[in-house]
Design a protein around this motif. Structure first.
Motif, PDB file in Angstrom:
ATOM      1  N   LEU A 157      41.248 -12.027  27.488  1.00 25.06           N
ATOM      2  CA  LEU A 157      41.176 -13.230  26.670  1.00 25.06           C
ATOM      3  C   LEU A 157      41.314 -14.496  27.503  1.00 25.06           C
ATOM      4  O   LEU A 157      41.103 -15.596  27.016  1.00 25.06           O
ATOM      5  CB  LEU A 157      42.258 -13.191  25.582  1.00 25.06           C
ATOM      6  CG  LEU A 157      42.069 -12.093  24.531  1.00 25.06           C
ATOM      7  CD1 LEU A 157      43.304 -11.960  23.663  1.00 25.06           C
ATOM      8  CD2 LEU A 157      40.867 -12.372  23.666  1.00 25.06           C
ATOM      9  N   VAL A 158      41.685 -14.328  28.797  1.00 23.75           N
ATOM     10  CA  VAL A 158      41.801 -15.480  29.679  1.00 23.75           C
ATOM     11  C   VAL A 158      40.500 -16.268  29.721  1.00 23.75           C
ATOM     12  O   VAL A 158      40.506 -17.494  29.796  1.00 23.75           O
ATOM     13  CB  VAL A 158      42.187 -15.029  31.107  1.00 23.75           C
ATOM     14  CG1 VAL A 158      41.780 -16.075  32.130  1.00 23.75           C
ATOM     15  CG2 VAL A 158      43.681 -14.822  31.179  1.00 23.75           C
ATOM     16  N   VAL A 159      39.372 -15.552  29.640  1.00 25.87           N
ATOM     17  CA  VAL A 159      38.102 -16.270  29.692  1.00 25.87           C
ATOM     18  C   VAL A 159      38.042 -17.311  28.580  1.00 25.87           C
ATOM     19  O   VAL A 159      37.361 -18.320  28.697  1.00 25.87           O
ATOM     20  CB  VAL A 159      36.881 -15.323  29.586  1.00 25.87           C
ATOM     21  CG1 VAL A 159      36.820 -14.406  30.778  1.00 25.87           C
ATOM     22  CG2 VAL A 159      36.912 -14.535  28.295  1.00 25.87           C
ATOM     23  N   LEU A 160      38.811 -17.038  27.498  1.00 24.39           N
ATOM     24  CA  LEU A 160      38.822 -17.999  26.399  1.00 24.39           C
ATOM     25  C   LEU A 160      39.658 -19.225  26.743  1.00 24.39           C
ATOM     26  O   LEU A 160      39.506 -20.273  26.154  1.00 24.39           O
ATOM     27  CB  LEU A 160      39.385 -17.349  25.140  1.00 24.39           C
ATOM     28  CG  LEU A 160      38.547 -16.201  24.596  1.00 24.39           C
ATOM     29  CD1 LEU A 160      39.329 -15.458  23.552  1.00 24.39           C
ATOM     30  CD2 LEU A 160      37.276 -16.745  24.011  1.00 24.39           C
ATOM     31  N   PHE A 161      40.605 -19.066  27.659  1.00 23.19           N
ATOM     32  CA  PHE A 161      41.438 -20.192  28.042  1.00 23.19           C
ATOM     33  C   PHE A 161      40.709 -21.070  29.061  1.00 23.19           C
ATOM     34  O   PHE A 161      41.178 -22.125  29.409  1.00 23.19           O
ATOM     35  CB  PHE A 161      42.749 -19.710  28.663  1.00 23.19           C
ATOM     36  CG  PHE A 161      43.733 -19.198  27.673  1.00 23.19           C
ATOM     37  CD1 PHE A 161      44.643 -20.061  27.087  1.00 23.19           C
ATOM     38  CD2 PHE A 161      43.766 -17.870  27.324  1.00 23.19           C
ATOM     39  CE1 PHE A 161      45.559 -19.594  26.167  1.00 23.19           C
ATOM     40  CE2 PHE A 161      44.672 -17.395  26.403  1.00 23.19           C
ATOM     41  CZ  PHE A 161      45.576 -18.264  25.829  1.00 23.19           C
ATOM     42  N   ALA A 162      39.597 -20.547  29.548  1.00 22.10           N
ATOM     43  CA  ALA A 162      38.902 -21.245  30.611  1.00 22.10           C
ATOM     44  C   ALA A 162      38.376 -22.579  30.116  1.00 22.10           C
ATOM     45  O   ALA A 162      37.913 -22.688  28.991  1.00 22.10           O
ATOM     46  CB  ALA A 162      37.748 -20.387  31.109  1.00 22.10           C
ATOM     47  N   GLY A 163      38.460 -23.577  30.954  1.00 24.65           N
ATOM     48  CA  GLY A 163      37.850 -24.857  30.627  1.00 24.65           C
ATOM     49  C   GLY A 163      36.389 -24.766  30.990  1.00 24.65           C
ATOM     50  O   GLY A 163      35.623 -24.015  30.391  1.00 24.65           O
ATOM     51  N   GLU A 164      36.018 -25.494  32.063  1.00 23.64           N
ATOM     52  CA  GLU A 164      34.614 -25.510  32.431  1.00 23.64           C
ATOM     53  C   GLU A 164      34.238 -24.286  33.244  1.00 23.64           C
ATOM     54  O   GLU A 164      33.124 -23.805  33.186  1.00 23.64           O
ATOM     55  CB  GLU A 164      34.315 -26.759  33.256  1.00 23.64           C
ATOM     56  CG  GLU A 164      34.248 -28.000  32.384  1.00 23.64           C
ATOM     57  CD  GLU A 164      34.578 -29.240  33.160  1.00 23.64           C
ATOM     58  OE1 GLU A 164      34.312 -29.276  34.371  1.00 23.64           O
ATOM     59  OE2 GLU A 164      35.129 -30.171  32.553  1.00 23.64           O
ATOM     60  N   SER A 165      35.173 -23.787  34.038  1.00 23.23           N
ATOM     61  CA  SER A 165      34.795 -22.751  34.982  1.00 23.23           C
ATOM     62  C   SER A 165      35.587 -21.467  34.750  1.00 23.23           C
ATOM     63  O   SER A 165      36.788 -21.429  34.971  1.00 23.23           O
ATOM     64  CB  SER A 165      35.047 -23.253  36.400  1.00 23.23           C
ATOM     65  OG  SER A 165      35.079 -22.174  37.286  1.00 23.23           O
ATOM     66  N   PRO A 166      34.902 -20.407  34.289  1.00 24.66           N
ATOM     67  CA  PRO A 166      35.606 -19.129  34.109  1.00 24.66           C
ATOM     68  C   PRO A 166      36.136 -18.570  35.433  1.00 24.66           C
ATOM     69  O   PRO A 166      37.153 -17.887  35.439  1.00 24.66           O
ATOM     70  CB  PRO A 166      34.540 -18.204  33.528  1.00 24.66           C
ATOM     71  CG  PRO A 166      33.404 -19.066  33.122  1.00 24.66           C
ATOM     72  CD  PRO A 166      33.499 -20.338  33.891  1.00 24.66           C
ATOM     73  N   ILE A 167      35.477 -18.886  36.537  1.00 23.04           N
ATOM     74  CA  ILE A 167      35.954 -18.378  37.835  1.00 23.04           C
ATOM     75  C   ILE A 167      37.303 -18.982  38.153  1.00 23.04           C
ATOM     76  O   ILE A 167      38.236 -18.292  38.584  1.00 23.04           O
ATOM     77  CB  ILE A 167      34.960 -18.733  38.970  1.00 23.04           C
ATOM     78  CG1 ILE A 167      33.614 -18.071  38.705  1.00 23.04           C
ATOM     79  CG2 ILE A 167      35.508 -18.276  40.306  1.00 23.04           C
ATOM     80  CD1 ILE A 167      32.613 -18.362  39.804  1.00 23.04           C
TER      81      ILE A 167
END
Lengths: 503, 155, 325
Positions: A157-167
Motif C-alpha cells: 500500500l506504500v505505492v498509495l502513499f507515494a507523491g509524484e514518484s513511486p520509486i
C-alpha cells in the motif's frame, strides 16, 4: 440472549455511582495522557496501579481501562495541532490531520477525531460484546504466514502513499526497513547495524522516528519558508470550529472501514494499534474516489486512522479477556493488574468473575460516551492554542519533541537520534521523498521480517507455506493486485497518450 | 553538463542511497543467510539492501534520461541555510544537555532562536525563553511526573 | 523514573522501627532506586512492583523503594547503569538470567554481573513443557520419539536463542539425538497463540501463564523443567523423572549492587530481603505465581553467577553459538 443478560448485569455494575466515578476519572486521565507526548498509557497505568489496589477489582479495572482507551482520544490532539504524535497509534493521524489544521480547519479536525473515536470505540465494544469468543478463535488461526501476507499487503500500500514518484516512496520505505532492523536480532541474538553502541542494542523506538521525521522536520521546513507571523490560520466563529456537513459526509465510509479494520487487526496478538491505523488509512485511500486529496487535508484521511486506533482497543481486549493473552504493552500491564488483584485472567475469567468481565464491557459503552462529551468542548479550547505566535510555537514543538522522546527512551543518546531523524526528514522533504512510507516501513518491517523467518522456521525453509494457506494466499494476491493496479493505470495513460500523439 | 548532473538532487540522493545499499549488502553477507534453525540475521537485510541498490540506481538512471528535457528548479539557498542553522542550534542544545540539563539548554536554544532566527527583541526573547523553560519544568517533572534530561546541576 | 506528584499519596513513606541489632550499621537515608531492565508491564517491572508492594505491606523498609526503568539492550542499559553507579549505596538492580547469559555472546555488552556486588538471589522460575489439550502426544518421550523419526515434524514456539526455552531444547536435543524446529516469537502471548492455533506442537511455559489455560481445557503439561515437582502439577513428572538425564537450567531473579559496595551495605539489603522472604505476603505471591523460593545471600549468589555462567557457556558452545566471554 446470554449476551444480553450478561450486558444488562454489567450495566447494573457499571452504573453504580462509584464505578461511574472511576470510569470518569480513568477517561479524564486517559485524555490527558493521550495529549501529553512522553507519557504513554502503559506508564500511566503502572503509576496508578498501587492506588488501584485499594479499590475493588471491578472499579479498578474500569478506571485503568478508561486510561487505556481514553488515551486514544487524546492522542490525536498534538498530531493535528503540532504534527507531533501523542501516542504511537496516532502517527497516521498526523498526515491529514495536520494538513487540515494548516488549512484553517483545526477545529473541524479535532471534532472529526473525537466523533470518529466515539463511533469506532462504541462499534468496537459492540463487537467485543457479541463475538469475543468466536473472534478469538479466528485470531488463533492467524499465524506467521498470515502476518507476513498482511504486512506485505500493508507495504504494498506504500505505492498509495507515494507523491509524484513511486520509486522515491519505495526507497523511503526501504530506508524504514533498514532503521527497524537496527538492534539485537531476536532469532540469532546477533547485533545488527549498532555501530558498537550499547544504546542501539534494543533498536530505535518508533516514536523517535515519527517525531523526528514529522515534527522536527516540519519545524525546519517552516523556518525555511519563514512563515513568520502565524503557522496555522486561526478559525473564527463557532461555526468554523466544528466540522461541517460536507466533511462529515466524506467520513462515512472511513468510520466503517476504520472500525472494522481496527477491530480485526487489534484482535491479532502482536500487531499494535499503529499498524491498524496505517492499514485503515491506506484502505481509505485505496477505495477513495479522490485519492489525490489524501495528504492535503482530507477529512476521511483523518477519520479512518482515528477510528481504527479506537476500535483497536476493544479488539486488543478480546484475546486478553478470553485467553489471557495481552496483545501489547498496555494490555500486558492491565493483565498484570488483574493478576495482582488475585483474579485469574484466562479462558475461565468470564465464568469465574462475570462481574469484572461484564462490568468492564458495560463501562466501556459509558466511557466512550463520556469521552465524546469530554472532548468536544475541549475543541475550541485547543483551537485557541493556534493563536500562539510562531516564535513561541516552534521552540515549544522542539521542546515537546525532546520530552516525548526522553519519555519513551530515557536517554539523551536517543534525543540525539531525534535530531538526526529531524534532519533526515527535512532533507527528504527537500529532495522530494515522502516521509510517511519511511514510517510505514519502520512500523511494518520489523514484524514482516519476523513473520517471514518464523514461517520459514515452521516449514523447514519451504516458501510454499506462504501460498498453501488460504488466508495468507488471499492476502498476498491482494498485495500483488495493489502493486499492479497503478502500473496498469499508468500503462493505459501512456498508451492513450501514445495513440493521441500518433493519431 | 557534468556539473549539472553532479548538482542534481535526485542524482545526489540516488548516489547516497546506492552507497547505503551497498553497505547494507556488505554487512548482510557477513551474517548467516540460512542457518540450522531457519533464515539467519543476514537473510532479510540482504534482500532489502539489494532492493535499495537497484531502486536508487534506477532513480539516478531515470533522472539522467530526463535531465536533458527538464531543468532543475531553483533552490532557496537563504531558506535552506536558515533551516540548517536552526537544526545545528537544536543539535547543539541536545549535545550540551548532559551537562546543562533540559531546562537550561532549552531556555538558551529558545532565546537564540527567538532573538536571531525570528528577529524578535531582546526582551521578547528572554521572556519567551524563561517562560517556556519554566512552563516545561512545572508541567512535566513537577505536575505530571514525566522526567526531563537532568544536567550536572541536578535539574 | 522518579514518581512524585499525584502518586506521593500512594507510595507513602513507611518508617521502620529499628532495622535490627549489631550487624546492620548501615541504614539508607534516601529512597532506594530499584533498577529494572524492562518497560512498565513487562516481566521484571511486574516482579519489581509486586516486591515493593509486599515490602510496603509488611513495613520492613526504613525508606521508600522506587522503580527506575533503564530499558534497552536486552538488559545491557540497566547493567551498565549499575556499574556507573559505583559508590552509590541507594541503587540496586533486579537481575534476571539474561544479565548473565546475554553478555556471554554479545561483545558489546561490557557490563557483566561479575563486576557488580551480588546481593541476594530470590527466586527460581520453574517451567513446564506444554502441548495443546487435543495433542496426540501424551508424554515427553512420545514427542521426542516422533521428532527422532521425522525431524521436520515437531515444532516448538519460544523466544530468543539465549532464552531458557531455547537452551532446554538444545540440552534435550543433544541428549536424545532428536531434532525439532524452533520458532522464535518476541512475546509470550504470540508463543501461546501459535500453540493454541495449532501452528506449533509444544512450548516451554511458566506455570503462572499456563495454569489458567490448563484449567480452561486449552493446554496440557507433559513435563516440568525444575528440580522437583511443583505443588500445582503434582502428577507431571520432571524431565529427569521422565527419563531425560539433563542438567536443570534455572531461571533466576535477584539483586545486584554497584561494584565494590561495602559489606555493611550489603548486610542491610540481605537482612531486608531475608525478612521479606519470610513474610506471608511474599510467600503468598510465590505460591500464586509458582515461583520457587531460592533465597541465597551475597556470597552464595556470587558463586551461583559463576556456576550459571559456566553451565551456559557449555550449552551455548554445544549449540554452535559463539561465546565471547
Amino acid at each position: 440472549m446470554e449476551v444480553l443478560a450478561g450486558l444488562a448485569y454489567g450495566f447494573g455494575i457499571a452504573l453504580q455511582p462509584m464505578n461511574l466515578l472511576w470510569c470518569l476519572l480513568g477517561c479524564v486521565l486517559g485524555t490527558l495522557v493521550g495529549i501529553m507526548p512522553g507519557l504513554g498509557p502503559a506508564a500511566a497505568i503502572a503509576m496508578l496501579m498501587p492506588i488501584s489496589f485499594n479499590m475493588d477489582p471491578t472499579g479498578g479495572i474500569i478506571m485503568l481501562a478508561g486510561i487505556y482507551y481514553g488515551a486514544k482520544y487524546g492522542g490525536s490532539t498534538t498530531s493535528i495541532l503540532l504534527n507531533i504524535p501523542g501516542e504511537a497509534s496516532s502517527v497516521a493521524s498526523c498526515i491529514d490531520g495536520y494538513q487540515m489544521a494548516k488549512r484553517g480547519r483545526a477545529g473541524a479536525a479535532l471534532g472529526i477525531a473525537a466523533i470518529a473515536s466515539f463511533v469506532a470505540g462504541t462499534f468496537g465494544v459492540v463487537l467485543l460484546t457479541l463475538v469475543a469468543p468466536p473472534i478469538a478463535r479466528f485470531a488463533l488461526s492467524f499465524s506467521s504466514p498470515e502476518y507476513f501476507a498482511l504486512l506485505s499487503l500493508g507495504l504494498a500500500l506504500v505505492v498509495l502513499f507515494a507523491g509524484e514518484s513511486p520509486i522515491k516512496a519505495a526507497l523511503a520505505m526501504l530506508l524504514g526497513l533498514w532503521f527497524t532492523s537496527i538492534g539485537i536480532d531476536l532469532f540469532s541474538a546477533q547485533a545488527r547495524f549498532t555501530f558498537g553502541q550499547t544504546a542501539l542494542l534494543n533498536g530505535i523506538d518508533f516514536m523517535i522516528v515519527a517525531i523526528g521525521v514529522f515534527a522536527v522536520a516540519e519545524v525546519l521546513g517552516s523556518v525555511q519558508a519563514r512563515t513568520d507571523a502565524q503557522l496555522l490560520s486561526v478559525p473564527r466563529g463557532i461555526r468554523n470550529l466544528l466540522p461541517n456537513w460536507e466533511e462529515l459526509k466524506a467520513c462515512r465510509f472511513a468510520l466503517v472501514n476504520g472500525s472494522i479494520t481496527g477491530f480485526l487487526v487489534g484482535v491479532l496478538p502482536g500487531a499494535g494499534s499503529s499498524i491498524s491505523s496505517f492499514i485503515a488509512y491506506a484502505f481509505e485511500k485505496l477505495f477513495s474516489k479522490h485519492p489525490e486529496r489524501f495528504g492535503q487535508g482530507a477529512p476521511e484521511g483523518l477519520a479512518a486512522p482515528e477510528a481504527a486506533n479506537n476500535a483497536d482497543t476493544s479488539g486488543a481486549l478480546v484475546p486478553m479477556l478470553t485467553l489471557g493473552l495481552p496483545g501489547g504493552g498496555t494490555t500486558a500491564i492491565l493483565l498484570s493488574a488483574l493478576v495482582l488483584w488475585g483474579l485469574k485472567p484466562g479462558p475461565m475469567l468470564m465464568q469465574d468473575s462475570p462481574n469484572v468481565f461484564w462490568g468492564l464491557v458495560a463501562s466501556m459503552y459509558i466511557g466512550n460516551l463520556m469521552l465524546l462529551l469530554l472532548n468536544l468542548p475541549l475543541v475550541p479550547l485547543f483551537a485557541q492554542a493556534l493563536r500562539i505566535p510562531a516564535y513561541v510555537l516552534f521552540p515549544m514543538i522542539l521542546g515537546i519533541s525532546v520530552v516525548g522522546v526522553f519519555g519513551v527512551a530515557q536517554s539523551i543518546f536517543h534525543v540525539g537520534l531525534l535530531a538526526g531523524f529531524g534532519l533526515l526528514g527535512y532533507a527528504m522533504a527537500r529532495l522530494g521523498f515522502p516521509g510517511a512510507p519511511l514510517i510505514l516501513g519502520f512500523v511494518l518491517g520489523d514484524g514482516m521480517e519476523r513473520a517471514l523467518r518464523q514461517s520459514l522456521q515452521m516449514s523447514g525453509g519451504d516458501l510454499g507455506i506462504l501460498v498453501s494457506r488460504p488466508i495468507a494466499a488471499g492476502l498476498l494476491v491482494a498485495a500483488v493486485l495493489v502493486l499492479i493496479m497503478p502500473l496498469v493505470g499508468r500503462f493505459n495513460r501512456w498508451r492513450l497518450r501514445g495513440i493521441a500523439e500518433n493519431g | 553538463m557534468i556539473q549539472r548532473v553532479a548538482r542534481d538532487s535526485d542524482v545526489l540522493a540516488g548516489g547516497v542511497l546506492a552507497a547505503l545499499g551497498v553497505y547494507i549488502l556488505v554487512q548482510a553477507t557477513r551474517w548467516e543467510y540460512m542457518g540450522f534453525d531457519g533464515p539467519g540475521p543476514g537473510f532479510f537485510p540482504f534482500w532489502y539492501g539489494l532492493a535499495i541498490v537497484i531502486l536508487s540506481l534506477w532513480l539516478v538512471v531515470g533522472r539522467l534520461f530526463r535531465l536533458r528535457r527538464e531543468s532543475p528548479g531553483a533552490v532557496d539557498w537563504p531558506g535552506v541555510r536558515r533551516a540548517l542553522g536552526t537544526w545545528a542550534l537544536f543539535a547543539l542544545s541536545v549535545a550540551v544537555m548532559p551537562w546543562l540539563g533540559f531546562v537550561l539548554s532549552f531556555a538558551l536554544l529558545t532565546f537564540v532562536l527567538v532573538r536571531w532566527q525570528f528577529g524578535q527583541g531582546l526582551k521578547t526573547a528572554a521572556f519567551t525563553a524563561v517562560g517556556l523553560a519554566v512552563g516545561f519544568y512545572v508541567l512535566f517533572p513537577l505536575a505530571l511526573d514525566v522526567p526531563l534530561p537532568a544536567g550536572r546541576l541536578g535539574f | 523514573m522518579k514518581r512524585r506528584g499525584f502518586l506521593v499519596g500512594a507510595a507513602a513513606l513507611t518508617v521502620l522501627s529499628g532495622v535490627g541489632p549489631a550487624e546492620a550499621q548501615y541504614t539508607p537515608s534516601r529512597p532506594i532506586d530499584l533498577v529494572v531492565h524492562s518497560g512498565p508491564g513487562a516481566g521484571p517491572d511486574a516482579f519489581g512492583r509486586a516486591l515493593i508492594a509486599a515490602i510496603e505491606a509488611e513495613k520492613i523498609s526504613p525508606v521508600r523503594i522506587q522503580i527506575n526503568h533503564k530499558i534497552g539492550g536486552g538488559g545491557a542499559t540497566a547493567a551498565s547503569y549499575i556499574i556507573e553507579k559505583k559508590g552509590d549505596t541507594n541503587t540496586i538492580g533486579l537481575f534476571t538470567s539474561a544479565w548473565i547469559a546475554n553478555p556471554l555472546v554479545q561483545a558489546d555488552m561490557k557490563a557483566t554481573v561479575k563486576e557488580m556486588t551480588p546481593v541476594v538471589r530470590l527466586v527460581i522460575e520453574p517451567a513446564v513443557f506444554a502441548v495443546r489439550a487435543d495433542s496426540p502426544y501424551k508424554s515427553m518421550q512420545e514427542i521426542v520419539d516422533a521428532a527422532k523419526k521425522d525431524p521436520t515434524k515437531i515444532k516448538q514456539s519460544g523466544g530468543s536463542p539465549l532464552a531458557r526455552d531455547a537452551i532446554v531444547r538444545h540440552v534435550l536435543m543433544s541428549n536424545t539425538g532428536a531434532r525439532w524446529a524452533f520458532v522464535s516469537f518476541p512475546t509470550g502471548s504470540e508463543r501461546i497463540a501459535a500453540l493454541l492455533g495449532g501452528h506449533v506442537d509444544m512450548m516451554i511455559i511458566e506455570p503462572s501463564e499456563a495454569g489458567e489455560l490448563i484449567r480452561g481445557g486449552q493446554m496440557r503439561a507433559l513435563a516440568q523443567v525444575s528440580d522437583k515437582r511443583l505443588s500445582t502439577f503434582p502428577n507431571t513428572p520432571t524431565l529427569r523423572e521422565a527419563g531425560f538425564n539433563v542438567p536443570n537450567v534455572p531461571q533466576a531473579r535477584g539483586f545486584v549492587a554497584p561494584p565494590d559496595t561495602p559489606r555493611e551495605v550489603i548486610a542491610f539489603y540481605e537482612q531486608l530481603f531475608e525478612k521479606l522472604v519470610k513474610s506471608p505476603t511474599w510467600q503468598k505471591y510465590l505460591t500464586d505465581n509458582q515461583f520457587e523460593d531460592a533465597f541465597l545471600k551475597s556470597e552464595e549468589t556470587g558463586k551461583f553467577f559463576d556456576q550459571y555462567s559456566d553451565l551456559m557457556r557449555g550449552i551455548l558452545t554445544g549449540a554452535g553459538i559463539r561465546v565471547v566471554r
